[in-house]
Design a protein around this motif. Structure first.
Motif, short mmCIF file in Angstrom:
data_model
loop_
_atom_site.label_atom_id
_atom_site.label_comp_id
_atom_site.label_asym_id
_atom_site.label_seq_id
_atom_site.Cartn_x
_atom_site.Cartn_y
_atom_site.Cartn_z
N GLU A 16 0.83 -1.20 0.00
CA GLU A 16 0.00 0.00 0.00
C GLU A 16 0.87 1.25 0.00
O GLU A 16 0.60 2.22 -0.74
N LYS A 17 1.91 1.27 0.82
CA LYS A 17 2.79 2.44 0.89
C LYS A 17 3.51 2.67 -0.43
O LYS A 17 3.71 3.82 -0.84
N ASP A 30 -1.65 5.12 4.63
CA ASP A 30 -2.45 3.95 4.31
C ASP A 30 -3.66 3.88 5.24
O ASP A 30 -3.73 4.61 6.25
N GLY A 31 -4.60 3.01 4.93
CA GLY A 31 -5.87 2.96 5.65
C GLY A 31 -5.77 2.56 7.10
O GLY A 31 -6.71 2.78 7.87
N SER A 32 -4.65 1.98 7.53
CA SER A 32 -4.53 1.55 8.92
C SER A 32 -4.50 2.71 9.90
O SER A 32 -4.73 2.53 11.09
N LYS A 33 -4.21 3.92 9.40
CA LYS A 33 -4.12 5.09 10.30
C LYS A 33 -5.47 5.77 10.52
O LYS A 33 -5.59 6.62 11.40
N THR A 63 -4.14 7.98 -0.45
CA THR A 63 -4.27 6.78 0.37
C THR A 63 -4.56 5.58 -0.53
O THR A 63 -4.69 5.72 -1.74
N ASP A 64 -4.64 4.40 0.09
CA ASP A 64 -4.98 3.21 -0.68
C ASP A 64 -6.50 3.04 -0.74
O ASP A 64 -7.24 3.79 -0.10
N LEU A 122 -9.33 13.81 -2.85
CA LEU A 122 -8.99 12.43 -2.49
C LEU A 122 -8.36 11.74 -3.69
O LEU A 122 -8.91 11.72 -4.77
N HIS A 123 -7.18 11.13 -3.45
CA HIS A 123 -6.46 10.40 -4.49
C HIS A 123 -6.27 8.96 -4.02
O HIS A 123 -5.69 8.73 -2.95
N ILE A 124 -6.75 7.99 -4.78
CA ILE A 124 -6.71 6.59 -4.38
C ILE A 124 -5.66 5.85 -5.19
O ILE A 124 -5.71 5.81 -6.42
N ALA A 125 -4.71 5.25 -4.48
CA ALA A 125 -3.64 4.50 -5.14
C ALA A 125 -4.06 3.04 -5.34
O ALA A 125 -4.73 2.48 -4.51
#
Length: 259
Positions: free
Chosen positions: A84-85, A214-217, A237-238, A256-259
């Protein structure tokens, strides 16, 4: 998914979701279970009374995610959410244009941006992160400025009055800000007070503030606030939490930018 109208069953499901994801949103839950938002608010109030969650703006946060006191070791950060990173770093690097001056905040996600930056002598990169400096130093043309200060070995980054004073009278195009916690109500937070102080100086120096995480934060809240969510310009973010974040991005005014 079948509509769950049984209160006990639904609350068990919501409890599981909030523990797995760190946070949940009222709108998303109402759509998921086919009930009203008022019903979901009652569910979240019940979970708060049980100590499972704490209410936040538009939803709830896992109780053990609030005021996260312990900072994970650097080795643990480096080993978590690697793919993800890497995707986030690659996407964020495309936002840097020829002629830009940028700040890369310390962190394992911003380190990935360093790997993916073009080797362009019209781009200037400032950082306080030793690992990022090592990556940038291998690029032959990129202009690199190290923000000095006192080395914090726990995360290989520099902090203190000298680091902060290096930003005085500087104006940069973009700041890529890594985070320890990202919560819609409590803002962007970090474990380490000198880092929060330095990050605030970085924010003031930047024309555009881009948070990368990433989404864990999401849903996590650490002790020291850096800024409010509505003060960022962009979030990279992912895709794990994209559905929850789109309404928040519109409400708080960031891209919002989604990787």
């Amino acid at each position: 998914m079948a509509v769950l109208r049984d209160t006990s069953h639904r609350r068990q499901e919501i409890s599981r979701l909030v523990r797995e994801r760190g946070s949940v949103q009222v709108v998303t839950l109402a759509e998921r279970y086919g009930v009203s938002m008022q019903t979901i608010r009652k569910d979240l109030h019940y979970l708060a009374q049980k100590g499972i969650a704490e209410r936040s703006y538009g939803g709830a946060i896992a109780a053990d995610a609030v005021n996260v006191a312990s900072e994970p070791p650097l080795e643990a950060k480096q080993a978590s959410h690697i793919d993800e990173k890497a995707r986030i770093g690659a996407l964020a690097a495309t936002m840097v244009e020829p002629g830009d001056s940028v700040v890369l905040d310390s962190g394992t996600t911003t380190l990935q941006i360093a790997y993916h930056l073009p080797d362009d002598d019209s781009i200037t990169v400032l950082t306080n992160d030793l690992d990022i400096l090592c990556v940038l130093s291998r690029k032959e043309r990129l202009r690199v400025v190290m923000l000095g200060g006192a080395l914090r070995r726990r995360n290989h980054a520099f902090y203190g009055a000298q680091t902060e004073s290096a930003l005085d009278n500087l104006h940069v195009d973009k700041l890529f800000l890594g985070v320890d916690g990202f919560d819609l109500e409590r803002g962007i937070t970090t474990h380490y007070e000198p880092e929060a102080m330095l990050n605030r100086k970085m924010v003031k120096a930047a024309r555009q503030v881009i948070a990368v995480t990433d989404g864990s934060k999401f849903g996590k809240v650490c002790l020291h606030q850096i800024m409010r969510v509505d003060e960022i310009d962009d979030l990279v973010t992912d895709g794990a939490r994209a559905g929850d974040l789109r309404p928040a991005a519109e409400r708080h005014g960031f891209r919002l930018h989604i990787a």
